[in-house]
Design a protein around this motif. Sequence first.
Motif, mmCIF file in Angstrom:
data_model
loop_
_atom_site.group_PDB
_atom_site.id
_atom_site.type_symbol
_atom_site.label_atom_id
_atom_site.label_comp_id
_atom_site.label_asym_id
_atom_site.label_seq_id
_atom_site.Cartn_x
_atom_site.Cartn_y
_atom_site.Cartn_z
ATOM 1 N N TYR A 375 37.832 68.128 48.175
ATOM 2 C CA TYR A 375 37.175 69.133 47.331
ATOM 3 C C TYR A 375 36.000 68.513 46.585
ATOM 4 O O TYR A 375 34.871 69.029 46.619
ATOM 5 N N PHE A 376 36.238 67.392 45.923
ATOM 6 C CA PHE A 376 35.177 66.766 45.139
ATOM 7 C C PHE A 376 34.029 66.284 46.025
ATOM 8 O O PHE A 376 32.863 66.393 45.654
ATOM 9 N N ARG A 377 34.341 65.759 47.204
ATOM 10 C CA ARG A 377 33.273 65.315 48.108
ATOM 11 C C ARG A 377 32.409 66.479 48.555
ATOM 12 O O ARG A 377 31.174 66.363 48.641
ATOM 13 N N GLY A 378 33.037 67.595 48.847
ATOM 14 C CA GLY A 378 32.268 68.767 49.241
ATOM 15 C C GLY A 378 31.380 69.276 48.137
ATOM 16 O O GLY A 378 30.205 69.627 48.369
ATOM 17 N N VAL A 379 31.903 69.320 46.920
ATOM 18 C CA VAL A 379 31.103 69.756 45.773
ATOM 19 C C VAL A 379 29.966 68.772 45.518
ATOM 20 O O VAL A 379 28.817 69.170 45.256
ATOM 21 N N GLU A 380 30.259 67.486 45.599
ATOM 22 C CA GLU A 380 29.235 66.484 45.329
ATOM 23 C C GLU A 380 28.067 66.595 46.304
ATOM 24 O O GLU A 380 26.904 66.410 45.918
ATOM 25 N N ALA A 381 28.349 66.890 47.556
ATOM 26 C CA ALA A 381 27.274 67.045 48.534
ATOM 27 C C ALA A 381 26.351 68.195 48.146
ATOM 28 O O ALA A 381 25.118 68.088 48.270
ATOM 29 N N ILE A 382 26.922 69.291 47.670
ATOM 30 C CA ILE A 382 26.110 70.417 47.216
ATOM 31 C C ILE A 382 25.244 70.008 46.034
ATOM 32 O O ILE A 382 24.030 70.264 46.002
#
Length: 437
Positions: A375-382
Amino acid sequence: MTRGTAVWTNWARTEHIRPVRRERPDSIQAVQRLVRAAAGAGLPIKAVGAGHSFTGIAVAPGVPLDLDALSGIVRVDRDRQQVTLLGGTRLHQLPALLEPHGLAMANLGDIDRQTIAGAISTGTHGTGLGFGGIATQVVGVTIVTADGSLLTADSEQESDLLPALALGLGAFGILVEVTLQCVPAFVLHAVERPEPLDGLLPTLLDRAAAVDHFEFYWFPHTGTALTKSNRRLPGDAAVQPIRPVARWVDDTLLANGVYRVLCNAGVVAPGIVPRVNRLADRLVGDREFTDRSTKVFTTSRTVRFREMEYALPLEHLRTAFERVRALIDERGWRVSFPIEVRVAAADSLWLSTASDRATGYVAVHRFFREEPGEYFRGVEAIMTGLGGRPHWGKLHTRDAQSLRAVYPRFDDFVQLRDRLDPGRLFGNAYLARVLGA
């Protein structure tokens, strides 16, 4: 002094370290002696504050300093409305310290367990388009540097260093005194209510500009935003606080006790999370009251969680939120903790997340028993794609190379660190990652 057997752990249980020894100095002179001794022994030394950062920014593998004995007011300048505090003073102690002088902090975040030194060093902030983070209220600091000497930066001496030292990540030394620019004590009129999310988003920036302090929470898998709007009133305005029983029911029983049970249930059976969030949506966030500023700004958080927060150019705030919302749906994640959206004014601090730009913040959380990584990796990419800057005290994976691109004064900060701490006495693995070795 405690010699190294006990393990130090931060609040979020994301960092653990067994230091060589732990120290609890009771004076600035004692801090100076300990810094010189650590340097002589080749041991890194750091103040650990309240341990409320989710990152390893306060980890001290050599000698952690507990500054709780360095607490309280040093002096008050009534004419300038400035108050000098010892670095270990906790934010929750400030109301009792400032109220006798008719003063308050201009803005606060919603958690007050941190020390003042830790709060400013990590970029802790509240919300409001007319207000910066806590470090923007700093008009003077005194640190113990790597050779054990004192360095003071304020309007009269070393003023050019204050924009770096006021939000210094603990990289320059041990922060032992902080001078705050306070304001006359004031009251806040608070309106907290649920609203349709799709109706709020098109007017998000207008809503944030319409009141002194605005934020909203969104529980994934629901269509409701829990909005908080605060208007500032004079200190002598009439107050209508939440009744003690009602506050206990809302903030202790429901927001912490019942919610903890629901989060634990979601770990065992992730499929119930959407229903849990819809229930939480109905349990919190519909009240109106007026009270002293600190009673409104801060809340009690006893449910343990992990957090990532990114600061974005204000014009990208809605886009960032909507992309995170879409990502959760696309991946089919079951996320029990809400997303928090706040705003802040631009400032001139070198490594402030709001440096040189009006800022919107998007914070995502996971219950501490859940794995946040995907979840955090996906948000960080955004967030990275939109020019985001990670909160220094909250989880992220960014390094010096990527951060240099989003901070105009990054190299100036690193050069000052080279000058004040060339041997990295105050370093650790986290600072090596985000600032370079």
